[in-house]
Design an enzyme around this catalytic site. Structure first.
Site, PDB file in Angstrom:
ATOM      1  CB  CYS A 115      -0.933  -0.011   1.210  1.00 13.05           C
ATOM      2  SG  CYS A 115      -1.863  -1.532   1.376  1.00 13.05           S
ATOM      3  CG  HIS A 171      -0.965   3.110   4.617  1.00 14.10           C
ATOM      4  ND1 HIS A 171      -1.017   1.830   4.142  1.00 14.10           N
ATOM      5  CD2 HIS A 171      -0.206   3.054   5.740  1.00 14.10           C
ATOM      6  CE1 HIS A 171      -0.332   1.023   4.932  1.00 14.10           C
ATOM      7  NE2 HIS A 171       0.181   1.763   5.927  1.00 14.10           N
TER       8      HIS A 171
END
Length: 590
Positions: A115, A171
């Site tokens: 990610c 993130h």
């Protein structure tokens, strides 16, 4: 301009292009019949906006006069390569199928295996080795974020008049407020800071007792939005509100980073209706989540049309990495999974949909990487790329829109100097050019080289999901007893990585190892700090959020308590970091 180029001999470029992509039928979803949102459910916000526009004599459906296109980038989370209708999935994705069929399908498109790396490369146009994020993902308790000296895509778009908004999963770190999305170029942010969390409560535990709330509006916890709404639906409502309240005469950049279909596997009950025949519970839940996501994107598209953006818009769809078979995702027929450098971890579902495309309804088989969006979108927005910004991405708009050859001939998938798990790796195995204990992967034209331990290497066919599992007996398992640390594949001729050619073509192996070595000379130090106990949400009102205080920067320099102990344990600590694993299902991964 982009770094590097192909310095290899002409024989590296041999191979045969493969045809790919199968069109499937599409049936239009009705927003009111099947959608989880009718326009009434958005409440008074949209109604008041419509009323105000009506009083002012505005026509929201009118085309925007700006020459700069509206840009909508939709990033799905953990969607497997096979998990879209036009790649043969049993999961129905009529919206994605239609948008891709009417646009340009990217069938040689690459992202990163996890990610944080994909998100950082999208927003900076730089490889991980040039931002210090080569290893794993940013953990919630780490004092780490995308380095502040990196210019971001929304910052560049703001320079040329764009309104910039982010909805969804960040993130990219948050330990200090300067790391937050609204300090990295976004006018507004609504979403989560971590890699995963509960879709309804928005709580996340990084480890036992280290738990907190993770839903933000700009720089503050969004307690007012804690209404138990499923995140895919909630994020779509926010996108609709942004589009309804913005004036389409001003260009807008919308970055929609959905949480779906990342674990935990949760979905509203009605989306299970078509998938009760799937025996594997994880696959069934995953299918329901993807069905909800597909419907959400339909609603976003309807909003673009309703509020006057669509005719001058560019919509890009991408997954951030490959699927995770243990969490319901499928990358078949590709090898490997999320967290690996096999094709199943890095080859992604992607397409561009726009009325501005010249070759609509086509398939692009040219090499495209997630770093390419940075220069491509800035150029489309009539912006300027500073000469001192050393990018790894290329402007590939003409490749996508007009079918021209891609300026990209290679991709550095990554070099991770911390991940050295290949016990049999050595300089000798790398011909004295490269230490093959290091996890690395590179693509040059048709050739792909991997070293070290590339990660989970099985092929997981669809029948693996026929029982609770997936049933490992159905997988085509690969033995590591041979102690290999170097692999070479002709990806054009062998996209499924079935035939290792490293023994047959040692000269090509050497050429690619030298290319890795050249890239490595440009790498910056890895940023992967130890956990900081001050990150505990209990110390921050029960919320995950910035914990680094400004006054701590002003403390007089001196020996840090425990410094000598840290020096003594330096070797031990390094080994522990080297054992860090990719994102986990139930911990705060990506």
């Amino acid at each position: 301009m982009a770094r590097g180029g192909c310095a290899l001999h002409h024989w590296l470029c041999k191979g045969t292009m493969l045809a790919g992509g199968v069109l499937v039928g599409f049936s239009v979803l009705s927003l009111l019949t099947y959608g989880y949102l009718s326009w009434d459910t958005l409440g008074s916000t949209l109604e008041e906006t419509e009323t105000t526009r009506a009083k002012l004599g505005e026509e929201p459906e009118a085309s925007a006069p700006t020459s700069q296109p509206h840009i909508v980038f939709i990033l799905a989370d953990d969607q497997g390569f096979r998990d879209v209708g036009y790649h043969g999935s049993e999961i129905r994705t009529p919206t994605l199928d239609r948008l891709a069929a009417e646009g340009v399908k990217l069938e040689n498109y690459y992202v990163q295996p996890m990610c944080t790396p994909s998100r950082s490369q999208f927003i900076t146009g730089k490889y991980q080795i040039h931002t210090g994020l080569q290893h794993s993902v940013i953990r919630p308790t780490q004092p780490n974020c995308l380095p502040l000296d990196n210019v971001t895509l929304p910052q560049k778009l703001k320079e040329v008049g764009y309104s910039t908004h982010m909805v969804g999963k960040w993130h990219l770190g948050f330990y200090r407020k300067e790391c937050m999305p609204t300090h990295r170029g976004f006018d507004s942010f609504f979403g989560s800071l971590l890699g995963s969390g509960d879709y309804y409560t928005h709580y996340k535990c990084d480890s036992p007792g280290i738990c907190g709330y993770d839903l933000y509006e700009n720089d503050n916890a969004a307690w007012d939005h804690d209404n138990g709404i499923y995140s895919t639906q909630m994020y779509t409502q926010k996108v609709q509100q942004i589009l309804a309240s913005h004036n389409p005469s001003t260009p807008i950049f919308l970055y929609i980073a959905y949480q779906a279909v990342h674990s935990p596997l949760q979905a509203p009950g009605k989306y299970f209706e078509h998938y009760r025949s799937i025996n594997n519970i994880n696959r069934r839940r995953y299918a329901a989540m993807l069905a909800c996501l597909d419907e959400a994107i339909n609603n976003v598209t309807l909003a673009l049309k309703r509020y006057g953006y669509y005719d001058n818009s560019i919509l890009i769809y991408s997954s951030d990495n490959g699927g995770q078979p243990t969490a319901g995702g499928s990358n078949w027929p590709l090898r490997g999974s999320k967290g690996s450098y096999w094709e199943g971890g890095i080859r992604a579902v992607g397409f561009v949909h726009s009325p501005l495309l010249k070759n609509k309804g086509s398939v692009c088989k040219e090499l495209v990487h997630i770093t390419d969006w940075f220069p491509t979108l800035i150029t489309l927005a009539e912006g300027q790329i500073d000469e001192d910004i050393q990018l790894d991405g290329y402007d590939i708009w003409e490749t996508i829109s007009e079918g021209r050859r891609s300026p990209r001939v290679d991709i550095l998938h990554n070099i991770d100097p911390i991940y050295t798990k290949a016990k049999n790796g050595s300089w000798a195995a790398g011909f004295g050019i490269w230490n093959t204990a290091i996890q690395s992967a590179i693509r040059v034209n048709h050739w792909k080289l991997l070293t070290g331990n590339p990660g989970y290497s099985d092929w997981v066919p669809p029948q693996s999901f026929s029982n609770v599992g997936p049933n490992r007996w159905h997988n085509e398992r690969v033995s590591w007893m041979t102690g290999k640390t170097v692999w070479l594949f002709n990806i054009t001729a062998d996209p499924y990585e079935r035939v290792d050619l490293s023994g047959k073509y040692p000269d090509i192996v050497k050429q690619l190892l030298r290319r890795l070595s050249q890239f490595n000379k440009t790498a910056v130090p890895v940023r992967y700090p130890a956990k900081d106990p001050r990150s505990n949400p209990k110390l921050n009102g029960g919320v995950w959020g910035p914990w680094f205080k400004e006054d701590e920067k002003k403390k007089k320099p001196g020996k840090i308590k425990g410094e000598n102990k840290q020096k003594k344990n330096k070797k031990k600590t390094s080994q522990k970091k080297g054992q860090s694993l990719p994102c986990r299902l139930h911990l705060a991964g990506g």
